[in-house]
Structures are given as structure tokens and as C-alpha cells.
Design a protein around this motif. Structure first.
Motif, PDB file in Angstrom:
ATOM      1  N   ARG A  53       0.793  -1.196   0.000  1.00 46.81           N
ATOM      2  CA  ARG A  53       0.000   0.000   0.000  1.00 46.81           C
ATOM      3  C   ARG A  53       0.842   1.268   0.000  1.00 46.81           C
ATOM      4  O   ARG A  53       0.382   2.346  -0.343  1.00 46.81           O
ATOM      5  N   GLY A  54       2.107   1.124   0.392  1.00 44.13           N
ATOM      6  CA  GLY A  54       2.924   2.294   0.703  1.00 44.13           C
ATOM      7  C   GLY A  54       3.139   3.300  -0.419  1.00 44.13           C
ATOM      8  O   GLY A  54       3.423   4.463  -0.159  1.00 44.13           O
ATOM      9  N   GLU A 107       7.785   2.291  -5.972  1.00 47.06           N
ATOM     10  CA  GLU A 107       7.841   1.821  -4.580  1.00 47.06           C
ATOM     11  C   GLU A 107       8.087   2.997  -3.628  1.00 47.06           C
ATOM     12  O   GLU A 107       8.757   3.968  -3.993  1.00 47.06           O
ATOM     13  N   ASP A 108       7.591   2.868  -2.420  1.00 47.33           N
ATOM     14  CA  ASP A 108       7.860   3.910  -1.427  1.00 47.33           C
ATOM     15  C   ASP A 108       9.217   3.722  -0.767  1.00 47.33           C
ATOM     16  O   ASP A 108       9.894   4.695  -0.435  1.00 47.33           O
ATOM     17  N   ASP A 111      14.041  -1.484   1.587  1.00 42.40           N
ATOM     18  CA  ASP A 111      14.633  -1.698   2.906  1.00 42.40           C
ATOM     19  C   ASP A 111      15.635  -2.850   2.761  1.00 42.40           C
ATOM     20  O   ASP A 111      16.772  -2.635   2.364  1.00 42.40           O
ATOM     21  N   SER A 112      15.213  -4.088   2.980  1.00 42.65           N
ATOM     22  CA  SER A 112      16.109  -5.231   2.739  1.00 42.65           C
ATOM     23  C   SER A 112      16.324  -5.458   1.243  1.00 42.65           C
ATOM     24  O   SER A 112      17.320  -6.032   0.823  1.00 42.65           O
ATOM     25  N   GLY A 113      15.342  -5.053   0.434  1.00 41.16           N
ATOM     26  CA  GLY A 113      15.419  -5.258  -1.012  1.00 41.16           C
ATOM     27  C   GLY A 113      14.657  -6.481  -1.499  1.00 41.16           C
ATOM     28  O   GLY A 113      14.485  -6.678  -2.701  1.00 41.16           O
ATOM     29  N   THR A 115      11.469  -7.346  -1.396  1.00 45.70           N
ATOM     30  CA  THR A 115      10.195  -7.114  -2.095  1.00 45.70           C
ATOM     31  C   THR A 115      10.439  -6.737  -3.551  1.00 45.70           C
ATOM     32  O   THR A 115       9.861  -7.330  -4.466  1.00 45.70           O
TER      33      THR A 115
END
Ligand code: PRP
Length: 192
Positions: A53-54, A107-108, A111-113, A115
Motif C-alpha cells: 500500500r505504501g 515503490e515507497d 529496505d532489505s530489497g 520485495t
């Protein structure tokens, strides 16, 4: 009010986000001006795929500033046991066929990558004409998988960020700025 969490500290103010989104839109429009537009119909459009959703606020602002023809679609994924474990699954697929299309994943945050890595692997298999990524924020210190980011808004520190679509347990998504949540902002004091 007593017991009310304070508002997150400002990391990136609203005006700076607005300015950067305009710059990204100009860059994307320039890069795609020669690739899209000439072909008729869907093949001539840039297909923006927002990751729910971000990304919804970022995508809405970015899309309205693009000067090339574009279409909008969405995808949703879930991370079971946390994205950091890399266990990413598709929850809602795009409606559009990606074959032969110029696709831009929006993408918003990376982070870890995991997704974005999952999405790129999934999309590549569908034979798009081109596949690029536009990410509002990236935390280099949290990266576990290297993912290509073609258009980046901001590199940010490895902190819990909220606002402009980003959330903490679904809170603070609609803050107009990007803020940092400190343990004192959360009832109980736990920031994941
Ligand atoms: C967030 C964000 C990205 C993903 C990035 O989604 O929107 O999709 O995490 O993390 P990663 O790089 O470690 O994979 P989240 O699962 O929080 O869902 P949401 O967008 O619905 O808030």
C-alpha cells in the motif's frame, strides 16, 4: 493529551518531497519521451505499477507530473515472517498484461530489497519491452539483496520512517512529510 504519542520528527519536509518528485517526474518523462508515445495504444504508454500500500501517495503525485502518456496499475505483496526473510508472496496481481509494455515499478521504500527483488523477477518473466524502478526512499544500511533502482528520491538512514505513504502498523501514512519514529512516539515504546 496525556498518553498521546507525539508526531514523528521531520526527516524530509513536505516541500523537499514535492521538489524531488517533480525532478523525478521530469527525468522519467525525458527518458521515456522517445520510447513511449510513438507507438499506438498500450504499447505507447508508460505503465506505472504501484506497490500497495505504501506507494499510493507517491504514485499519485508522480503520475500527475509526468508529461508522457501513462497508465496506472497496482500490485500487492505480503511478507510472511517479515520481508527480511525474503519470503515474499503475491497478494494482488496487476490487471494489465506486461508483455511488450514499458513498465515502471513505483515503490515507497527499499529496505532489505527482498520485495523489489521478488517483483522484478516476477515481472521479467512476463516479457515487458522495458522494466525500470522508481523508489522514493532507500536505506543502504539495511540492504540484503542488491536491486536496481533507476530513479531514487532519497537515501535515508536505517531508522523507522513514516509518512507520505509509509507506515508503522498502518499509522502515520497520511503525514505530509517523512518522519522518523522514536520509541517514545509509540505506546509501549516498541519500534520494530
Ligand atoms: C514495505 C514497503 C515495501 C517493502 C520494502 O511494505 O512498502 O514494499 O516494505 O521492504 P523490503 O525492501 O525489506 O522488502 P509493507 O510490507 O510494509 O507493506 P505496506 O506497503 O502495505 O505498508
Amino acid at each position: 493529551m496525556r498518553g498521546e504519542p507525539s508526531r514523528p520528527r521531520v526527516l524530509i519536509p513536505e516541500e523537499r518531497i514535492e521538489q524531488r518528485v517533480a525532478e523525478l517526474a521530469a527525468e522519467i518523462s525525458r527518458d521515456h519521451a522517445g520510447r513511449t508515445g510513438a507507438a499506438a495504444g498500450a504499447a505507447g504508454e508508460l505503465l506505472l505499477v504501484g506497490v500497495l500500500r505504501g506507494s499510493f501517495i507517491f504514485l499519485a503525485d508522480l503520475a500527475r507530473r509526468l508529461t508522457v502518456p501513462c497508465a496506472v496499475d497496482f500490485i500487492a505483496v505480503a511478507s510472511y515472517g517479515g520481508a527480511a526473510r525474503g519470503d515474499v508472496r503475491l497478494v494482488l496481481d496487476v490487471r494489465a498484461s506486461l508483455a511488450g509494455r514499458h513498465v515502471l515499478v513505483v515503490e515507497d521504500i527499499v529496505d532489505s530489497g527482498h520485495t523489489l527483488d521478488y517483483l522484478l523477477r516476477t515481472f521479467r518473466a512476463r516479457n515487458p519491452a522495458s522494466l525500470r524502478t522508481c523508489v522514493l526512499t532507500r536505506k543502504p544500511a539495511a540492504a540484503e539483496v542488491e536491486v536496481p533502482v533507476d530513479y531514487l528520491g532519497f537515501e535515508i538512514p536505517d531508522a523507522w520512517v513514516v509518512g507520505y505513504g509509509l507506515d508503522l502498523a498502518n499509522r502515520w501514512r497520511t503525514l505530509p512529510y517523512i518522519g522518523v519514529v522514536e520509541p517514545g512516539d509509540v505506546p509501549g515504546g516498541a519500534v520494530p
